[in-house]
Design an enzyme around this catalytic site. Structure first.
Site, PDB file in Angstrom:
ATOM      1  N   ASP A  17       0.856  -1.190   0.000  1.00  0.00           N
ATOM      2  CA  ASP A  17       0.000   0.000   0.000  1.00  0.00           C
ATOM      3  C   ASP A  17       0.888   1.234   0.000  1.00  0.00           C
ATOM      4  OD1 ASP A  17      -2.997   0.691   0.306  1.00  0.00           O
ATOM      5  OD2 ASP A  17      -1.987   2.121   1.634  1.00  0.00           O
TER       6      ASP A  17
HETATM    7  C1  LIG Z   1       2.761   8.578  -5.314  1.00  0.00           C
HETATM    8  C2  LIG Z   1       2.480   7.625  -6.445  1.00  0.00           C
HETATM    9  C3  LIG Z   1       1.533   6.619  -6.298  1.00  0.00           C
HETATM   10  N1  LIG Z   1       1.303   5.769  -7.360  1.00  0.00           N
HETATM   11  C4  LIG Z   1       0.313   4.672  -7.250  1.00  0.00           C
HETATM   12  C5  LIG Z   1       0.880   3.374  -6.695  1.00  0.00           C
HETATM   13  C6  LIG Z   1      -0.361   2.647  -6.281  1.00  0.00           C
HETATM   14  O1  LIG Z   1      -0.818   1.870  -7.394  1.00  0.00           O
HETATM   15  C7  LIG Z   1      -1.348   3.763  -5.965  1.00  0.00           C
HETATM   16  C8  LIG Z   1      -1.685   3.818  -4.490  1.00  0.00           C
HETATM   17  O2  LIG Z   1      -2.801   3.025  -4.246  1.00  0.00           O
HETATM   18  P1  LIG Z   1      -2.695   1.647  -3.439  1.00  0.00           P
HETATM   19  O3  LIG Z   1      -3.993   1.460  -2.718  1.00  0.00           O
HETATM   20  O4  LIG Z   1      -1.449   1.563  -2.690  1.00  0.00           O
HETATM   21  O5  LIG Z   1      -2.577   0.550  -4.568  1.00  0.00           O
HETATM   22  P2  LIG Z   1      -3.637   0.198  -5.715  1.00  0.00           P
HETATM   23  O6  LIG Z   1      -5.035   0.475  -5.251  1.00  0.00           O
HETATM   24  O7  LIG Z   1      -3.182   0.841  -6.974  1.00  0.00           O
HETATM   25  O8  LIG Z   1      -3.414  -1.367  -5.907  1.00  0.00           O
HETATM   26  P3  LIG Z   1      -3.679  -2.520  -4.801  1.00  0.00           P
HETATM   27  O9  LIG Z   1      -4.352  -1.860  -3.620  1.00  0.00           O
HETATM   28  O10 LIG Z   1      -4.564  -3.501  -5.521  1.00  0.00           O
HETATM   29  O11 LIG Z   1      -2.323  -3.078  -4.493  1.00  0.00           O
HETATM   30  O12 LIG Z   1      -0.720   4.993  -6.320  1.00  0.00           O
HETATM   31  C9  LIG Z   1       1.958   5.902  -8.578  1.00  0.00           C
HETATM   32  O13 LIG Z   1       1.696   5.127  -9.522  1.00  0.00           O
HETATM   33  N2  LIG Z   1       2.888   6.892  -8.714  1.00  0.00           N
HETATM   34  C10 LIG Z   1       3.183   7.763  -7.705  1.00  0.00           C
HETATM   35  O14 LIG Z   1       4.036   8.655  -7.895  1.00  0.00           O
END
Ligand SMILES: Cc1cn([C@H]2C[C@H](O)[C@@H](COP(=O)(O)OP(=O)(O)OP(=O)(O)O)O2)c(=O)[nH]c1=O
Length: 227
Positions: free
Chosen positions: A80
């Site tokens: 997460d």
């Molecule tokens: C800060 C930042 C976050 N992110 C993304 C990563 C994560 O996919 C998302 C944060 O949400 P998360 O809830 O961590 O992940 P998710 O919902 O995408 O996937 P899952 O819960 O099924 O594992 O933000 C980027 O792609 N680039 C960035 O610079």
């Protein structure tokens, strides 16, 4: 040892693919709404644990054949990513709408925030068929080891104007990302510096995750980081 990446994040899948690891994907869907006054640490640890529980439940509910496709024991990876403001208390999650994105970005403009990614590795084994109780689906899998890391990266944003925010929201990139930005995409233009792991900001601290897997598999992953 087989690895299941329990994530719907395309970034996490792409990052793990870069390590040339063999893994399977399992998408889990949980309620990611922070609780009232929940600290960043409590929230992110609750998220990876809840995602792991959801993955175990889903793997237990699948048919016998699905179990047999995985060699027991295997590792379930959950992760997460959140932003945390400089107050150390305010959690930045995915924006629910334009207004929410603007409210986060106004507090991130021309300042430093942190991006935290927690990764939990849960090692599970299939109980012998004689010991499985199909009516108690979680009893098909037994947790034999669980380890978690949380990596933090400082990110500095340039000053943001309303026009910049409006253009970025209209791009569609902010919607599925913590803090409403993607450092690997158009969001890179807002980042003047980082202090810490870049892959951690994208969504999976790759070197640290590979070390976690290697530690859990006791060296059997010597080739896990071929570089
Ligand atoms: C800060 C930042 C976050 N992110 C993304 C990563 C994560 O996919 C998302 C944060 O949400 P998360 O809830 O961590 O992940 P998710 O919902 O995408 O996937 P899952 O819960 O099924 O594992 O933000 C980027 O792609 N680039 C960035 O610079």
């Amino acid at each position: 040892m087989d690895i299941v990446l329990a994530s719907g994040s395309p970034r996490r899948r792409e990052l793990l693919e870069r390590a040339q690891l063999n893994f399977t994907i399992l998408s889990v869907d949980i309620d990611e709404t922070p609780l009232d006054n929940e600290s960043p640490t409590d929230y992110i640890e609750r998220m990876v644990a809840t995602k792991a529980d959801a993955a175990i439940q889903q793997l237990s509910d699948t048919s016998q054949a699905d179990h047999d496709s995985l060699t027991s024991p295997f590792i379930i990876l959950t992760s997460d990513t959140i932003g945390v403001l400089s107050d150390g208390k305010t959690v930045l999650v995915k924006p629910v709408d334009r207004e929410h994105a603007y409210s986060m970005w106004q507090r991130m403009s021309d300042s430093v925030h942190e991006v935290w990614t927690a990764v939990q590795a849960t090692q599970v084994q299939l109980l012998p068929k004689a010991e499985r109780n199909p009516s108690e689906h979680t009893q098909c899998l037994q947790i034999i080891n669980q380890q978690r890391i949380t990596e933090r990266t400082e990110v500095t944003f340039i000053p943001l104007t309303t026009q910049m925010m409006s253009n970025y929201w209209d791009s569609g990139e902010p919607a599925d990302k913590a803090g409403g930005y993607g450092i690997q995409g158009l969001g890179a233009a807002w980042v003047s510096r980082i202090n810490g792991s870049y892959t951690n900001v994208v969504g999976l601290p790759l070197a640290q995750t590979l070390a976690l897997i290697k530690e859990m598999t006791e060296g059997s992953m010597d080739t896990v980081n071929p570089l």
